[in-house]
Design a protein around this motif. Structure first.
Motif, PDB file in Angstrom:
ATOM      1  N   GLY A 266       0.819  -1.204   0.000  1.00  0.00           N
ATOM      2  CA  GLY A 266       0.000   0.000   0.000  1.00  0.00           C
ATOM      3  C   GLY A 266       0.848   1.247   0.000  1.00  0.00           C
ATOM      4  O   GLY A 266       2.085   1.177  -0.034  1.00  0.00           O
ATOM      5  N   TRP A 267       0.161   2.374   0.021  1.00  0.00           N
ATOM      6  CA  TRP A 267       0.850   3.662  -0.074  1.00  0.00           C
ATOM      7  C   TRP A 267       0.201   4.673   0.849  1.00  0.00           C
ATOM      8  O   TRP A 267      -1.011   4.637   1.093  1.00  0.00           O
ATOM      9  CB  TRP A 267       0.773   4.204  -1.513  1.00  0.00           C
ATOM     10  N   VAL A 268       1.038   5.562   1.376  1.00  0.00           N
ATOM     11  CA  VAL A 268       0.517   6.734   2.079  1.00  0.00           C
ATOM     12  C   VAL A 268       0.652   7.893   1.107  1.00  0.00           C
ATOM     13  O   VAL A 268       1.755   8.221   0.659  1.00  0.00           O
ATOM     14  CB  VAL A 268       1.314   7.015   3.370  1.00  0.00           C
ATOM     15  N   LEU A 269      -0.476   8.481   0.744  1.00  0.00           N
ATOM     16  CA  LEU A 269      -0.513   9.511  -0.290  1.00  0.00           C
ATOM     17  C   LEU A 269      -0.899  10.860   0.309  1.00  0.00           C
ATOM     18  O   LEU A 269      -1.724  10.935   1.227  1.00  0.00           O
ATOM     19  CB  LEU A 269      -1.514   9.126  -1.378  1.00  0.00           C
ATOM     20  N   GLU A 270      -0.300  11.916  -0.219  1.00  0.00           N
ATOM     21  CA  GLU A 270      -0.589  13.266   0.259  1.00  0.00           C
ATOM     22  C   GLU A 270      -0.979  14.143  -0.934  1.00  0.00           C
ATOM     23  O   GLU A 270      -0.362  14.071  -1.997  1.00  0.00           O
ATOM     24  CB  GLU A 270       0.613  13.863   0.967  1.00  0.00           C
ATOM     25  N   ASN A 271      -1.993  14.951  -0.734  1.00  0.00           N
ATOM     26  CA  ASN A 271      -2.421  15.894  -1.764  1.00  0.00           C
ATOM     27  C   ASN A 271      -1.731  17.223  -1.527  1.00  0.00           C
ATOM     28  O   ASN A 271      -1.931  17.861  -0.486  1.00  0.00           O
ATOM     29  CB  ASN A 271      -3.942  16.072  -1.738  1.00  0.00           C
ATOM     30  N   THR A 272      -0.900  17.630  -2.463  1.00  0.00           N
ATOM     31  CA  THR A 272      -0.127  18.868  -2.299  1.00  0.00           C
ATOM     32  C   THR A 272      -0.991  20.115  -2.379  1.00  0.00           C
ATOM     33  O   THR A 272      -0.559  21.193  -1.963  1.00  0.00           O
ATOM     34  CB  THR A 272       0.979  18.938  -3.371  1.00  0.00           C
TER      35      THR A 272
END
Length: 504
Positions: A266-272
């Protein structure tokens, strides 16, 4: 392999048996059981750390470093606490012995019912202290690496790799607990701690008239045991991956294979654009599909990966292989050449002299410099040029200063009188002999060798690796074909004849 459930079951059985045999001392069977259960737990937990208090001291140093950086990053009055932690780090060994002794003696106090109210308060406060440590360890998994622990607005999804300290050291090197489990364990201990605190009058007491003696003798014996395993000799029981009998080359190869099998799940995603952080679990390990839902064009970027534990496949089954310091066995010589593979592949005997801190200081040394004076009073005229020809005139002695490493007197004598004679004899017998110090002491190691007359090279490695290999400074490690065959504390170094007679 021992696990926490097995340990807790064992503690519960012992607690139940002791409760049954002492049931005539109290009609509060639940209270008696909890006293025995928690008491045995603390005695055991303390004993597995008492065999190696230096290991606990190193763990405390890790905490102090993280606490210092955490408080330094604040802008309020708590920032003033930051300078406290380097001072505590310098006293980590003494602090470790105190905490281990306190834990063991408190466990005995619970078992025998010594000073019920005081014991209840001490147990409660120690559990609170442990909960804060394990809580910090676990909760930093929610804190991005570029954020401060107290900046709660930046906390995101839990990512194990973000943790500042990888394990709490609750059971030393005997068993490594997942930080989440450690935290929940201490939260669970808060229940009997509060029960003891609120109902201390119901606690049983045994060994009437002798409880004070038991507490005094157990404190003295525990302090001596810790001192013996810290300053007098190597740990009585070795739980570390470099212990005698282990083949470092084979373990390293297995851990590297296991690391190569790690898969991204999985991934930890951030919205810039918005700052939103989400966790995306892949439908299958190793697949990359997150971009279909969280497109880069919408401002999403990968912040962290979520991975499986390292494993190897054997007989069609996946076997978890926890990573140890063996994976980080990397050694360089003075020319930055990697030597680890050569060391572990050596078919004959090797004598590894480990010094994870060279005791001494840099001092200013005056030395003579011979200057040559040239006269330039001769002119040579050529057809197309004119040149000045130098001729020797005289030499002049002058003085210059430089900083050099000066070992402490006792430390220098230890190498000259005990380590080097053994090393010289081993080299004559065909052994591979070398010393390893830290990267910070690399240049000091070269100068140390010259000052003490060492005929072997000084290599360098990470200080935590060296501290894990052997709990002595210096210490001797005997290797053959990658396997650890022997270890010696500097207080118990063998003579050359004894060493060569044992390892033929």
């Amino acid at each position: 392999m021992t696990s926490l459930p097995v340990l807790l079951t064992t503690f519960a059985i012992i607690g139940a048996v002791l409760t049954w045999f002492t049931r005539s001392r109290s009609n509060q069977l639940l209270m008696s059981f909890l006293q025995y259960f928690c008491g045995v737990w603390f005695v055991f937990s303390g004993l597995v750390k008492a065999v190696d208090p230096i290991g606990t001291a190193y763990k405390m140093e890790d905490y102090f470093v993280q606490f210092q950086s955490t408080f330094e990053g604040l802008t309020n009055f708590m920032k003033g606490l930051a300078p406290l932690f380097p001072a505590l780090s310098e006293q980590s060994t003494g602090f470790s012995i105190f905490m281990v002794t306190f834990e063991i003696v408190l466990g005995i106090a619970l078992i025998i019912g010594w000073r019920k109210k005081l014991t209840a308060w001490l147990f409660f406060l120690l559990v609170v202290f442990f909960t804060l440590l394990t809580g910090f360890t676990f909760l930093t998994g929610y804190v991005p690496s570029d954020a401060n622990f107290f900046d709660f607005a930046k906390w995101g999804p839990y990512v194990k790799e973000q943790m500042r300290v990888t394990d709490c050291g609750c059971f030393g090197d005997f068993i490594k607990l997942d930080p989440r489990i450690s935290f929940y364990k201490d939260l669970g201990l808060m229940l009997p701690a509060l029960y003891f605190l609120l109902r201390s009058k119901l606690m049983h007491q045994i060994f009437d008239g002798r409880r004070g003696w038991i507490m005094g003798i157990s404190t003295a014996l525990t302090l001596f045991f810790c001192y013996r395993n810290t300053y007098m000799d190597l740990p009585m029981v070795d739980f570390r991956p470099f212990k005698i009998g282990n083949n470092i080359r084979e373990i390293k190869a297995m851990e590297e294979e296991a690391r190569g099998n790690v898969q991204v799940t999985g991934w930890v995603l951030e919205n810039t654009n918005t700052g939103q952080v989400v966790t995306y679990n892949e439908p299958e390990p190793g697949k990359i599909t997150y971009y279909k839902t969280y497109a880069k064009t919408d401002g999403w970027k990968v912040k962290d990966q979520i991975k499986t534990e390292p494993f190897i496949e054997k007989d069609g089954k996946k076997i978890l292989v926890p990573e140890t310091k063996v994976s980080q066995f990397a050694v360089e010589d003075a020319s930055n050449n990697e030597k680890a593979e050569e060391i572990l592949a050596e078919p004959g005997y090797s004598l590894m002299i480990v010094a994870y801190h060279l005791e001494g200081k840099m001092v200013e040394e005056t030395y003579s410099v011979v200057d040559t004076i040239w006269a330039m009073d001769t002119v040579q005229v050529n057809k197309d040029s004119i040149s000045i020809i130098k001729r020797f005139s005289y030499t002049k002695n002058s003085e210059a200063k430089r900083e050099v490493f000066e070992p402490e007197a006792h430390y220098g004598r230890l190498f000259k009188d005990q380590v080097n004679p053994v090393a010289d004899a081993a080299q004559k017998a065909g052994w591979k002999v070398f010393a390893i110090t830290t990267f910070a002491d690399a240049q000091s190691g070269i100068q140390m060798g010259k000052k003490t007359g060492a005929t072997y090279p000084f290599y360098r490695a990470d200080d935590k690796l060296l501290k894990t290999i052997i709990r002595a400074n210096p210490g001797l490690v005997i290797l053959k074909d990658g396997q650890v065959l022997g270890m010696y504390h500097h207080r118990h170094l063998p003579t050359a004849d004894a060493l060569l007679g044992k390892f033929k």
